[in-house]
Structure formats: C-alpha cells, structure tokens
Write an enzyme that holds these catalytic residues in place. Structure first.
Site: not given
Ligand code: IPM
Ligand code: MG
Length: 371
Positions: A143, A194, A227, A251, A255
């Site tokens: 990042y 990884k 993974d 990240d 999700d």
């Molecule tokens: C998160 C989001 C952010 C990230 C974006 C909005 C920059 O996806 O906080 O998970 O990638 O960290």
């Molecule tokens: Mg995210």
C-alpha cells in the site's frame, strides 16, 4: 478546555453519511442517558473533500484528526472520481489518515450473530458462533512501498510498479498486537503470508516466530499461506481465532471473513496507533469495513450496523468503556433477534427496514437495556 472526550466525525461519500447519521444519534444518546459526553467535530474526506476542498484530505482535517481522541469514519469513493489521477482518488484521503496518524494496527472482528447465521452464504452450522479477529498491518506493505508508479517505456508500452516492503520492527509490533489480543481470547494465532513466493513473506514468518518464541510461547502459533487461509476461511472458519497478516492480504481476507457473518454491512473495524508514552494518547480511527456502496447511496436502505459497532469498538479501545460497548453490541444483537433487517441481511420472515428505522430500533433497545 472541556473534560469531555473528543470525536471527529468524517462521514465521507456514498452511504457513509447515511450510516454515520445513525451513529451520531447513538453518540448523543450516550451523552444524554449515560453521562458519557463527547465533543463532536466533523470534516470532509474522500470525494466530498475533493469537491469542496480540492484534496481528498485537507491539512486542516488531518490536524483535527490528530487532536481528536478518536475519529469515526464512514466510507470513501464513488464513480464520480473513478477516473481521477492517483493522488486525487478519494481513497488517498483514508490512506493518508492511516499513514500520517500511524494507525498500524487494524482490528477487524468477524462475529456471526446468532440471528444472522442463516444469512451467510455458507451453511449455518459452519458459521453459527463464529468469532474471528483479523489483525491487519495497515501502514506498510504494498500500500505504501516505494518505488511505485506507472512508467511509459521507450517502446511506448507501459510498466506499473508497486513495492511490497516490510521491516522487522513493523512485523514485530503488529505481531505483538495479535498475541496480546489472543491472550484474552482462545490463545490461538494464525499468521498468514506467502513465504513460498515472497521475500517479505519469508521475513514475516521468521519474525513472527521470533516474537512468539521470545514473548508469547504459551499461545499456539500456526503459520499459514495466505491463499490457503482464504480457502480455509470458507471451508471451516471456526478453526480460526486471531489471524495476523499484512496490509494487502488483510484487505482480502477480511472481506472473505465479512461475508461469513452474513454481510459486508456487519463488519466494524478499529485502526490503532502506538501509545505515546508521554501522554498515554493513542491515535485511533474507527470505520465500517464496507465501502461507500454508491449503487445504494441516497436511498436510505444501507445497513448502519457496521458503523454502529465501529463506535462500540471506539468505546472499548479508545475510551475504556467496556460495559457501554457491551451494551451497544447487546442492543444490536437484540434488534437482529427481533427480526429487523436492512436489505443486505434480509431473510425469510425478517422485516425489511430502512437505515433510519434500524437506528430507531437500536436506540429503543438501548433504552430497554439501560432500564
Ligand atoms: C478497506 C478498503 C480500503 C483498503 C480502500 C477503501 C482504500 O478496502 O479498508 O478494506 O483497501 O484498505
Ligand atoms: Mg477492503
């Protein structure tokens, strides 16, 4: 100077302002009913800040965020700014906050509420009772690593570069956060990287093992390839307690973990900095993991619960108000048990409600719990 604690509210874009409106009502309730008063200030971030101030986060807003005891953040981004150059993307506002406030530790708890177990895309028995804490490194890795950019080569083709980069102190401090949390939980940490293909992954594995060996031997540590971790999260999620991982894998894995709980609309997060030894102050930002959801923004149907529970995390991690945090999370659980659902978590026999009605219901349950 006021003795109250201070909160900076940054609603941002898309559904950010809608869900934040409900949180502000709840913050006010704690001030009135629980003598837990906060001084509120607000500011612009993301596309909203680009439109009004010409940058995704102004210096003034950054200073406000540094001064506040905690920042409550909504969401950033939307199609309007998708074609913006890199430094003018709404997301840069959030990333600047993370970097400049030193918010290296991102805590993303994925808890499956009893009432929502059947809303998950996974079989109910796989997710019922799920309680995972993802600890994501937030100020390093790909990042922020340099060099980065897009270059036009002499033959007119283009080359994009990002750099994945970690130092041992960065790995050590996030590892300690994960182990400290595990001490109060099920004493199990999975470290995801990884190491089979990346140097940063090898370093990560070795350094996590060193911290474990030297300081947290009583906790079970398992190294897992990122993974495989993603696969295991959807195969048998309850094998996990704390997962510590880098910025990019965190990240993605968060999700995945979010969907296990029924909806991305349910996942709160806390981003914490290092405690200043002189003042005891620790920078902190609380945000729902869901994004700005431009497709549903403005319709009053967004799920405010992730943002509400992010405020509960603020009560817990910035203000040492565990009882009040329990109360707020309890109110959320009761509302869900009563069958109220926003569209994203709608189930058979549920009653679908708007963002504001969900806010009403939480306030009502808080009244009930407070007696
Ligand atoms: C998160 C989001 C952010 C990230 C974006 C909005 C920059 O996806 O906080 O998970 O990638 O960290
Ligand atoms: Mg995210």
């Amino acid at each position: 100077m006021s003795a109250n604690k201070s909160l900076l509210i940054l609603p941002g874009d898309g559904i950010g302002p809608e869900v934040m409106d409900q949180v502000v009502r709840i913050v006010d309730w704690f001030g009135k009913e629980r003598a837990l008063k906060f001084d509120l200030d607000d500011g612009l971030v993301g596309g909203a800040a680009l439109d009004a101030e010409g940058a995704p986060l102004s210096d003034e807003t950054l200073v406000k965020a540094e001064k506040a005891d905690a920042v409550l953040f909504g969401a950033v981004g939307g199609p309007k700014w998708d074609k913006n150059p890199f430094d003018m993307k709404p997301e840069r506002g959030l990333l600047r906050l993370r970097k400049d406030l030193g918010l290296f530790a991102n805590l993303r708890p994925a808890i499956c509420f009893e009432a929502l177990a059947s809303a998950s895309s996974l079989k109910q028995e796989l997710v019922a009772g799920l309680d995972i804490m993802i600890v994501r490194e937030l100020t390093g890795g790909v990042y922020f690593g340099e060099p980065r950019g897009i270059k036009v080569l002499s033959d007119n083709t283009r080359r994009g570069v990002d750099t994945q980069l970690y130092t041992t102190p960065e790995i050590h401090r996030i590892t300690r956060v994960a182990f400290e949390l595990a001490l109060k939980r099920r004493q199990l940490v999975h470290s995801a990287e990884k190491s089979n293909v990346m140097h940063t992954g090898m370093l990560w594995r070795e350094e996590v093992a060193k911290v474990h060996e030297a300081e947290f031997k009583e906790i079970a540590l398992r190294h897992i390839l990122a993974d495989n971790c993603a696969m295991q999260l959807v195969r048998a999620p309850k094998q996990f307690d704390v997962i510590v991982t880098d910025n990019l894998f965190g990240d993605i894995l968060s999700d995945v973990a979010a969907m296990l709980t029924g909806s991305l609309g349910m996942l709160p997060s806390a981003s914490l900095g290092e405690e200043d030894p002189a003042t005891g102050k620790r920078n902190a930002l609380y945000e729902p993991v869901h994004g700005s959801a431009p497709d549903i923004a403005g319709h009053g149907v967004a799920n405010p619960l992730a943002c509400v529970m992010s405020f509960a995390m603020a009560l817990r991690y910035s203000f040492e108000q565990d009882d009040e945090a329990d109360m707020l999370e309890g109110a959320v659980a009761r509302v869900l048990a009563g069958g109220m659902r926003t569209a994203d978590i709608m189930q058979e026999n549920g009653s679908q409600v708007s963002t504001a009605v969900m806010g009403d219901a939480i306030l009502q349950e808080l009244e009930g719990i407070a007696g």
